[in-house]
Motif scaffolding. Structure first.
Motif, PDB file in Angstrom:
ATOM      1  N   ALA A  86      -0.652  16.969  26.399  1.00 38.64           N
ATOM      2  CA  ALA A  86      -0.201  17.773  25.257  1.00 38.64           C
ATOM      3  C   ALA A  86       1.042  17.185  24.595  1.00 38.64           C
ATOM      4  N   THR A  87       1.921  16.554  25.377  1.00 39.82           N
ATOM      5  CA  THR A  87       3.163  16.012  24.813  1.00 39.82           C
ATOM      6  C   THR A  87       3.096  14.497  24.590  1.00 39.82           C
ATOM      7  N   LEU A  88       1.968  13.903  24.869  1.00 42.45           N
ATOM      8  CA  LEU A  88       1.828  12.448  24.708  1.00 42.45           C
ATOM      9  C   LEU A  88       1.820  12.079  23.223  1.00 42.45           C
ATOM     10  N   THR A  89       2.698  11.174  22.837  1.00 39.97           N
ATOM     11  CA  THR A  89       2.728  10.699  21.460  1.00 39.97           C
ATOM     12  C   THR A  89       2.827   9.176  21.450  1.00 39.97           C
ATOM     13  N   ILE A  90       2.340   8.575  20.379  1.00 44.23           N
ATOM     14  CA  ILE A  90       2.427   7.128  20.227  1.00 44.23           C
ATOM     15  C   ILE A  90       3.898   6.701  20.178  1.00 44.23           C
ATOM     16  N   ASP A  91       4.740   7.481  19.498  1.00 44.59           N
ATOM     17  CA  ASP A  91       6.170   7.156  19.403  1.00 44.59           C
ATOM     18  C   ASP A  91       6.812   7.058  20.788  1.00 44.59           C
ATOM     19  N   ASN A  92       6.523   8.041  21.639  1.00 45.15           N
ATOM     20  CA  ASN A  92       7.114   8.040  22.974  1.00 45.15           C
ATOM     21  C   ASN A  92       6.606   6.885  23.825  1.00 45.15           C
ATOM     22  N   VAL A  93       5.319   6.594  23.697  1.00 43.77           N
ATOM     23  CA  VAL A  93       4.743   5.473  24.441  1.00 43.77           C
ATOM     24  C   VAL A  93       5.391   4.169  23.983  1.00 43.77           C
ATOM     25  N   ALA A  94       5.554   4.015  22.663  1.00 43.95           N
ATOM     26  CA  ALA A  94       6.163   2.797  22.117  1.00 43.95           C
ATOM     27  C   ALA A  94       7.585   2.621  22.631  1.00 43.95           C
ATOM     28  N   ARG A  95       8.344   3.705  22.632  1.00 46.10           N
ATOM     29  CA  ARG A  95       9.725   3.636  23.125  1.00 46.10           C
ATOM     30  C   ARG A  95       9.759   3.223  24.598  1.00 46.10           C
ATOM     31  N   ARG A  96       8.907   3.843  25.377  1.00 45.00           N
ATOM     32  CA  ARG A  96       8.898   3.555  26.812  1.00 45.00           C
ATOM     33  C   ARG A  96       8.440   2.119  27.096  1.00 45.00           C
ATOM     34  N   ALA A  97       7.485   1.639  26.284  1.00 38.66           N
ATOM     35  CA  ALA A  97       6.948   0.290  26.487  1.00 38.66           C
ATOM     36  C   ALA A  97       7.838  -0.791  25.895  1.00 38.66           C
ATOM     37  N   GLY A  98       8.786  -0.393  25.031  1.00 36.32           N
ATOM     38  CA  GLY A  98       9.668  -1.363  24.404  1.00 36.32           C
ATOM     39  C   GLY A  98       8.998  -2.155  23.300  1.00 36.32           C
ATOM     40  N   VAL A  99       8.044  -1.503  22.599  1.00 36.40           N
ATOM     41  CA  VAL A  99       7.363  -2.160  21.486  1.00 36.40           C
ATOM     42  C   VAL A  99       7.429  -1.247  20.265  1.00 36.40           C
ATOM     43  N   HIS A 100       7.112  -1.815  19.103  1.00 37.98           N
ATOM     44  CA  HIS A 100       7.070  -1.000  17.891  1.00 37.98           C
ATOM     45  C   HIS A 100       5.747  -0.238  17.862  1.00 37.98           C
ATOM     46  N   LYS A 101       5.776   0.966  17.288  1.00 36.41           N
ATOM     47  CA  LYS A 101       4.556   1.768  17.295  1.00 36.41           C
ATOM     48  C   LYS A 101       3.419   1.113  16.511  1.00 36.41           C
ATOM     49  N   THR A 102       3.755   0.258  15.519  1.00 36.35           N
ATOM     50  CA  THR A 102       2.683  -0.419  14.783  1.00 36.35           C
ATOM     51  C   THR A 102       1.929  -1.391  15.688  1.00 36.35           C
ATOM     52  N   THR A 103       2.617  -1.920  16.695  1.00 35.93           N
ATOM     53  CA  THR A 103       1.940  -2.781  17.676  1.00 35.93           C
ATOM     54  C   THR A 103       0.864  -2.002  18.412  1.00 35.93           C
ATOM     55  N   ILE A 104       1.169  -0.755  18.731  1.00 34.33           N
ATOM     56  CA  ILE A 104       0.194   0.095  19.420  1.00 34.33           C
ATOM     57  C   ILE A 104      -0.948   0.454  18.486  1.00 34.33           C
ATOM     58  N   TYR A 105      -0.624   0.842  17.268  1.00 35.27           N
ATOM     59  CA  TYR A 105      -1.669   1.264  16.330  1.00 35.27           C
ATOM     60  C   TYR A 105      -2.634   0.139  15.989  1.00 35.27           C
ATOM     61  N   ARG A 106      -2.174  -1.121  16.104  1.00 39.60           N
ATOM     62  CA  ARG A 106      -3.080  -2.238  15.837  1.00 39.60           C
ATOM     63  C   ARG A 106      -4.173  -2.337  16.893  1.00 39.60           C
ATOM     64  N   ARG A 107      -3.880  -1.843  18.084  1.00 40.21           N
ATOM     65  CA  ARG A 107      -4.822  -1.953  19.197  1.00 40.21           C
ATOM     66  C   ARG A 107      -5.511  -0.626  19.521  1.00 40.21           C
ATOM     67  N   TRP A 108      -4.764   0.461  19.365  1.00 41.62           N
ATOM     68  CA  TRP A 108      -5.282   1.786  19.699  1.00 41.62           C
ATOM     69  C   TRP A 108      -5.026   2.723  18.521  1.00 41.62           C
ATOM     70  N   PRO A 109      -6.062   3.249  17.886  1.00 42.65           N
ATOM     71  CA  PRO A 109      -5.872   4.067  16.687  1.00 42.65           C
ATOM     72  C   PRO A 109      -5.271   5.450  16.948  1.00 42.65           C
ATOM     73  N   ASN A 110      -5.363   5.934  18.184  1.00 46.89           N
ATOM     74  CA  ASN A 110      -4.873   7.275  18.473  1.00 46.89           C
ATOM     75  C   ASN A 110      -4.610   7.418  19.973  1.00 46.89           C
ATOM     76  N   ARG A 111      -4.072   8.553  20.350  1.00 43.88           N
ATOM     77  CA  ARG A 111      -3.671   8.717  21.746  1.00 43.88           C
ATOM     78  C   ARG A 111      -4.857   8.859  22.693  1.00 43.88           C
ATOM     79  N   GLU A 112      -5.981   9.413  22.204  1.00 45.40           N
ATOM     80  CA  GLU A 112      -7.122   9.535  23.111  1.00 45.40           C
ATOM     81  C   GLU A 112      -7.700   8.176  23.478  1.00 45.40           C
ATOM     82  N   ARG A 113      -7.623   7.215  22.542  1.00 45.12           N
ATOM     83  CA  ARG A 113      -8.079   5.854  22.863  1.00 45.12           C
ATOM     84  C   ARG A 113      -7.140   5.201  23.876  1.00 45.12           C
ATOM     85  N   LEU A 114      -5.865   5.515  23.781  1.00 45.80           N
ATOM     86  CA  LEU A 114      -4.902   5.019  24.765  1.00 45.80           C
ATOM     87  C   LEU A 114      -5.247   5.548  26.161  1.00 45.80           C
ATOM     88  N   VAL A 115      -5.495   6.841  26.243  1.00 45.73           N
ATOM     89  CA  VAL A 115      -5.833   7.453  27.527  1.00 45.73           C
ATOM     90  C   VAL A 115      -7.147   6.887  28.048  1.00 45.73           C
TER      91      VAL A 115
END
Length: 203
Positions: free
Chosen positions: A34-63
């Motif tokens: 429920a609290t999972l966000t791309i922004d939080n994942v990006a911060r924790r991973a030390g990458v920009h959120k656009t890096t994540i969006y290039r590979r995973w379009p949304n949080r369910e794909r990440l999971v």
């Protein structure tokens, strides 16, 4: 050489992917789906959120990717030469995974925390379907050895193996252990030997 021709440092792609998946798992452990966000994942991973969006379009794909990563690496397909032993090994492997810290986090996230999110339905289906598809070779080998009737549906056997463990975890919210695995393996084996999973077009 243009900017677009500059090669990326070796290993950067796999390292970024590993960092993002680890961060996703940590976020699930911290606050659930429920609290999972791309922004939080990006911060924790030390990458920009656009890096994540290039590979995973949304949080369910990440999971889903976290799930696939752990199922692929945490589950080995046994080949003991005996169906009873193979089924027991698979059941024990599933129980070990869902009671491990990563497995417990993922399972809780997609079956409890995310129960009210329609977007995660596909991920839940993938969890229950990917295992049987990957492990069906155990049953196919047993048919070839003559341990099971020809025409036995291998996916149905593996689903039956997983079903009681899954039910105990998600429906009645009870702990699972080696006894649960043994019972699940016994039930699946007995039903398969009795021809319960004989596919209709083979009758």
């Amino acid at each position: 050489m243009t900017a677009g021709d500059v090669p990326r440092p070796p290993g950067r792609g796999p390292k970024v992917r590993a960092a993002v998946l680890a961060a996703t798992l940590a976020e699930l452990a911290s606050g659930g789906y429920a609290t999972l966000t791309i922004d939080n994942v990006a911060r924790r991973a030390g990458v920009h959120k656009t890096t994540i969006y290039r590979r995973w379009p949304n949080r369910e794909r990440l999971v889903a990717d976290v799930l696939g990563e752990h199922i692929t690496t945490d589950f080995t397909i046994p080949d003991t030469g005996c169906l009873a032993d193979d089924l027991l090994a698979l059941a024990r492997s599933f129980v070990a995974w869902v009671t491990s810290p990563p497995g417990r986090m993922i399972f809780t996230a997609i079956y409890r925390d995310a129960a009210r999110f329609a977007e995660i339905d596909e991920v839940r289906r993938d969890l229950f379907e990917y295992g049987p598809r990957r492990a069906k070779q155990v049953v196919e080998r047993a048919v070839q050895r003559g341990e099971l009737p020809a025409g036995t549906d291998p996916v149905a056997v593996i689903r039956t193996l997983i079903a009681p463990i899954h039910f105990q975890l998600t429906v009645v919210s009870e702990a699972v252990d080696d006894h649960t695995a043994q019972q699940a393996a016994d039930v699946a084996l007995a039903a398969a030997r009795a021809g319960v999973f004989h596919r209709p077009h083979h009758r």
